[in-house]
Design a protein around this motif. Sequence first.
Motif, short mmCIF file in Angstrom:
data_model
loop_
_atom_site.label_atom_id
_atom_site.label_comp_id
_atom_site.label_asym_id
_atom_site.label_seq_id
_atom_site.Cartn_x
_atom_site.Cartn_y
_atom_site.Cartn_z
N UNK A 106 -13.08 6.34 14.06
CA UNK A 106 -14.20 6.51 13.27
C UNK A 106 -14.29 7.87 12.36
N UNK A 107 -13.34 8.62 12.41
CA UNK A 107 -13.46 10.02 11.76
C UNK A 107 -12.21 10.22 11.24
N UNK B 213 -8.96 6.39 11.79
CA UNK B 213 -9.00 5.19 12.50
C UNK B 213 -10.21 4.43 12.65
N UNK B 214 -10.06 3.10 12.41
CA UNK B 214 -11.13 2.24 12.53
C UNK B 214 -10.85 1.27 13.95
N UNK B 215 -11.85 1.01 14.51
CA UNK B 215 -11.94 0.08 15.50
C UNK B 215 -12.30 -1.24 15.27
N UNK B 216 -11.58 -2.28 15.70
CA UNK B 216 -12.01 -3.80 15.35
C UNK B 216 -12.00 -4.62 16.70
N UNK C 251 0.94 -1.06 -0.09
CA UNK C 251 0.16 -0.11 0.17
C UNK C 251 1.03 1.44 -0.14
N UNK C 252 0.48 2.35 -0.65
CA UNK C 252 1.18 3.63 -0.73
C UNK C 252 1.06 4.39 0.72
N UNK C 253 -0.15 4.33 1.30
CA UNK C 253 -0.52 4.85 2.46
C UNK C 253 -0.10 4.03 3.60
N UNK C 254 0.30 4.71 4.87
CA UNK C 254 0.90 3.93 5.89
C UNK C 254 -0.47 3.30 6.61
N UNK C 255 -0.04 1.99 7.00
CA UNK C 255 -1.12 1.21 7.97
C UNK C 255 -0.48 0.94 9.41
N UNK C 256 -1.24 1.43 10.43
CA UNK C 256 -0.61 0.92 11.46
C UNK C 256 -1.66 0.18 12.54
N UNK D 56 -4.98 2.56 11.80
CA UNK D 56 -4.98 3.78 11.56
C UNK D 56 -4.20 3.81 9.87
N UNK D 57 -5.04 4.35 8.94
CA UNK D 57 -4.68 4.82 7.46
C UNK D 57 -3.98 6.04 7.81
N UNK D 58 -2.60 6.12 7.16
CA UNK D 58 -1.81 7.63 7.37
C UNK D 58 -1.54 7.72 5.86
N UNK D 59 -1.96 9.04 5.43
CA UNK D 59 -1.87 9.46 4.06
C UNK D 59 -1.37 10.78 4.00
#
Length: 512
Positions: free
Chosen positions: A88-89, A109-112, A23-28, A122-125
Motif C-alpha cells: 500500500x506504499x 505493492x497493492x493487495x487484492x 507495459x514499460x514497468x515490471x508487473x509481478x 507489485x509495480x517495478x520501476x
Amino acid sequence: MEPLPHPQNLDDQIRLKAIIDTAIDGIITIDARGIIETVNPAAARIFGYLPEEVIGQNISMLMPEPDKSRHDQYMVNYYKTGEGQIIGKGREVVGQRKDGSVFPFLLSISEARLKDKVIFTGIVHDISQQKKAERAQRESENKINSIIEAAVDGIITIDPRGIMEMVNPSAARLFGYEAQELLGQNISMLMPEPDHSRHDAYMDHYHRTGQKKIIGIGREVSGLKKDGTVFPLYLSISEVQLEDRKVYTGFIHDITHQKMSEERLRRYAAELERSNGELQDFAYVSSHDLQEPLRKIQAFGDRLKNKEKDHLSAQGQDYIDRMLNAAVRMQNLINDLLTFSRVTTKSKPFEKVNLDVILQEVLSDLEITIEKTGTVIERTPLPVIEAEPTQIRQLFQNLISNAIKFRREEATPVIKITSRLVQRRAHLTSTPGDEHVEISIEDNGIGFDEKYLDRIFNIFQRLEGQKYEGSGIGLAICRKIATRHGGDITAQSKQGVGTRFIITLATKHLQE
C-alpha cells in the motif's frame, strides 16, 4: 461443462493482458506465500530472467540480502498484525538480477482479495539510469564545489537583492571573515564608501534599465575588510538565469601586490628620469679634476699666508684671504653636493614619523633666527606618516630657512604651515604610495617670477645672485627628499607678495 465467458469479459481480459504485456514497468503478482504467479515481459527483462524461470518461485529470489532472508517473516508479521512496511506504499528498494548484480527500483505493492485467496501485485520501476544521472550530477556538483572551495581567488554568489548566498573560503579569508558571518548579509558590507551606500541603488537601476556598470565587465574596485582595511581588487561579475530567478557570481582577485609593484615601478621611473641629469652634473663637478686643484689651492694658499706673510704687501695678504675664502666656499659647495647625493639612497628604514614633532624640533633649532627676524609662525596639526625622520627634518629646515632668508625688510615675516590628505587615484587608499599628505609652507617674502619655476629645483640655480648666502642646492635637496618619499614639490609665487611651496609625501611606503 463450464459456461462460455461473456464476450465483454473476454474483451476486457484481452485488453488487460495486452496492457500488462506491453507495459514499460515490471508487473509481478504473488500469492499469500510469496510465490510468483505472473511476470510480465518488462519485469522479466528488468531482472534478467525468462518468465518461466521465475513463475512458481518465491519472490525473495529477486532480492539481495538481507531482504531475501527477511521476506518470509515479513509476510508472517503482516498477516498477524495487518501492518505492512511496503504494501500500500511506494518506496525505493534494491533488486537482484539473475547475474547477481543489484539495482535500485521504485516498488509499489497493492493487495487484492479474490474469491478464494489474496494476491499481491507489485509495480517495478527501474531507476538505475536516474540514479546514475543523480550520481553523475552529484559528482559534477562535488567537483565544482571542490574547485570553488579550493580556488585561490574569492568567489561570492548573491541574489538580486544583493544578499550573499555562497562565499568560498578564499573570499571569506580575503575579507577577514568566517563564511557564516557573510551568508545572508548584503554584499555592500564588503564595500567602502561611497560604493557601500550606492550599491542597492545600482542594483535597482540595473533591474529597471538593464544598463550594466560592472556586470559582465571586469574592473578594479576597492574592498573593505572586517578590520576596516581597504584594499584594491579586480572584480568580474557573471549573471546566471535560473528557472525562477537570477543570481550573480563575483570573482575577486586581490591586486594589492600588483598595485605595489606598479607603485614601485612608478617611483623608480620618476626617480630615474629626474636623477639622470643631476647625477651627470654631480659626477662632473665632484670629480677628481675639481677636488684635486681645490686641495692645492688651499694648501699653497695656507703656505703663502703663514710662511710668506712678511714678504707680502697688505694688498697681497688681502688677495690671499679672498682666495682662501673662495676655496672654503668651494669646499662647502662640494659638501652640499655630497649631501644631495646621500638623499638618493635611503640610508635608514622608513618608520612612523609624527610630522608635528619633527616640525617643532626644526622650529626649536631655528628659534634664535626666528626671534631675531621677528618671524611669525602659523601652523595647523600635521599627520603621522611613514618616513625617514632625518630627511624630513632636512626638508622642513631648508624650506623654513629659505622663507626666513628671503623675507621683505619692510614687512613682518609670516610663515603659514598647513596640510591635507589627498589621493592620486580614487578608491585605492590601501595601495602604498596612493594616499599622500600635501603640506603647504607659505611666506610673505620677496617671491619670484613663476617663469623660473622649473629652474629653482635644479642644483646651483640661484635667482638672487650673490645677495644671499648659499650654494643654490637646498631646493634640489628638498625635491630629492620628496621624491624619495613617493611625492613631489612645486611652488606658487608672485614677486613682492610671497611664495607657497607645496610638498606631497606618501603616507605609506613599500616594504623593501
